[in-house]
Design a protein around this motif. Structure first.
Motif, PDB file in Angstrom:
ATOM      1  N   PRO A   2      39.185  42.631  42.095  1.00  0.00           N
ATOM      2  CA  PRO A   2      37.837  42.604  41.513  1.00  0.00           C
ATOM      3  C   PRO A   2      36.755  42.044  42.438  1.00  0.00           C
ATOM      4  O   PRO A   2      35.655  42.582  42.474  1.00  0.00           O
ATOM      5  CB  PRO A   2      37.995  41.728  40.272  1.00  0.00           C
ATOM      6  CG  PRO A   2      39.437  41.810  39.927  1.00  0.00           C
ATOM      7  CD  PRO A   2      40.165  41.978  41.228  1.00  0.00           C
ATOM      8  N   ASP A  50      35.461  40.715  35.461  1.00  0.00           N
ATOM      9  CA  ASP A  50      36.663  41.450  35.872  1.00  0.00           C
ATOM     10  C   ASP A  50      37.658  40.517  36.547  1.00  0.00           C
ATOM     11  O   ASP A  50      38.858  40.601  36.307  1.00  0.00           O
ATOM     12  CB  ASP A  50      36.308  42.586  36.828  1.00  0.00           C
ATOM     13  CG  ASP A  50      35.575  43.722  36.148  1.00  0.00           C
ATOM     14  OD1 ASP A  50      35.564  43.772  34.899  1.00  0.00           O
ATOM     15  OD2 ASP A  50      35.015  44.565  36.877  1.00  0.00           O
ATOM     16  N   TYR A  51      37.153  39.636  37.393  1.00  0.00           N
ATOM     17  CA  TYR A  51      38.031  38.693  38.100  1.00  0.00           C
ATOM     18  C   TYR A  51      38.726  37.762  37.110  1.00  0.00           C
ATOM     19  O   TYR A  51      39.932  37.532  37.192  1.00  0.00           O
ATOM     20  CB  TYR A  51      37.212  37.879  39.106  1.00  0.00           C
ATOM     21  CG  TYR A  51      38.013  36.846  39.826  1.00  0.00           C
ATOM     22  CD1 TYR A  51      38.960  37.212  40.766  1.00  0.00           C
ATOM     23  CD2 TYR A  51      37.839  35.499  39.559  1.00  0.00           C
ATOM     24  CE1 TYR A  51      39.716  36.254  41.435  1.00  0.00           C
ATOM     25  CE2 TYR A  51      38.586  34.532  40.216  1.00  0.00           C
ATOM     26  CZ  TYR A  51      39.518  34.925  41.163  1.00  0.00           C
ATOM     27  OH  TYR A  51      40.271  33.976  41.811  1.00  0.00           O
ATOM     28  N   SER A 100      41.455  39.584  35.340  1.00  0.00           N
ATOM     29  CA  SER A 100      42.624  39.840  36.195  1.00  0.00           C
ATOM     30  C   SER A 100      43.445  38.560  36.376  1.00  0.00           C
ATOM     31  O   SER A 100      44.661  38.622  36.513  1.00  0.00           O
ATOM     32  CB  SER A 100      42.197  40.394  37.559  1.00  0.00           C
ATOM     33  OG  SER A 100      41.614  39.388  38.374  1.00  0.00           O
TER      34      SER A 100
END
Length: 67
Positions: A21, A60-61, A64
Motif C-alpha cells: 500500500p 489501505d496500509y 493490510s
C-alpha cells in the motif's frame, strides 16, 4: 558517468513492492506530479488531491497490517 568512476558501486535487482500500500501511494503521488507537470492536473488542485490520496493510502496500509 559516475558509475564509471565509482569502482565499489554495484547494481542489484530489487524485487518490486507491487501491491504494498505505501509503495502504491508513492507511485500514485509520482503519477499525480507527472500529470501536473504535463498540464493535465492544475497545480492549484494539488493541495486538495494529495491529502485525499494520502488518507486513502494510510487506510489501505492499516487494513493490510490488520489482516
Amino acid at each position: 558517468m559516475l558509475a564509471e568512476y565509482t569502482p565499489h558501486l554495484t547494481f542489484v535487482h530489487e524485487k518490486a513492492h507491487a501491491g504494498h500500500p505505501l509503495n502504491e501511494a508513492a507511485d500514485s503521488l509520482a503519477k499525480l506530479g507527472l500529470r501536473c507537470v504535463r498540464g493535465a492536473v492544475p497545480r492549484t488542485e494539488l493541495p486538495r488531491l494529495i491529502p485525499l490520496g494520502a488518507a486513502g493510502a494510510l487506510a489501505d496500509y492499516r487494513r493490510s497490517r490488520a489482516a
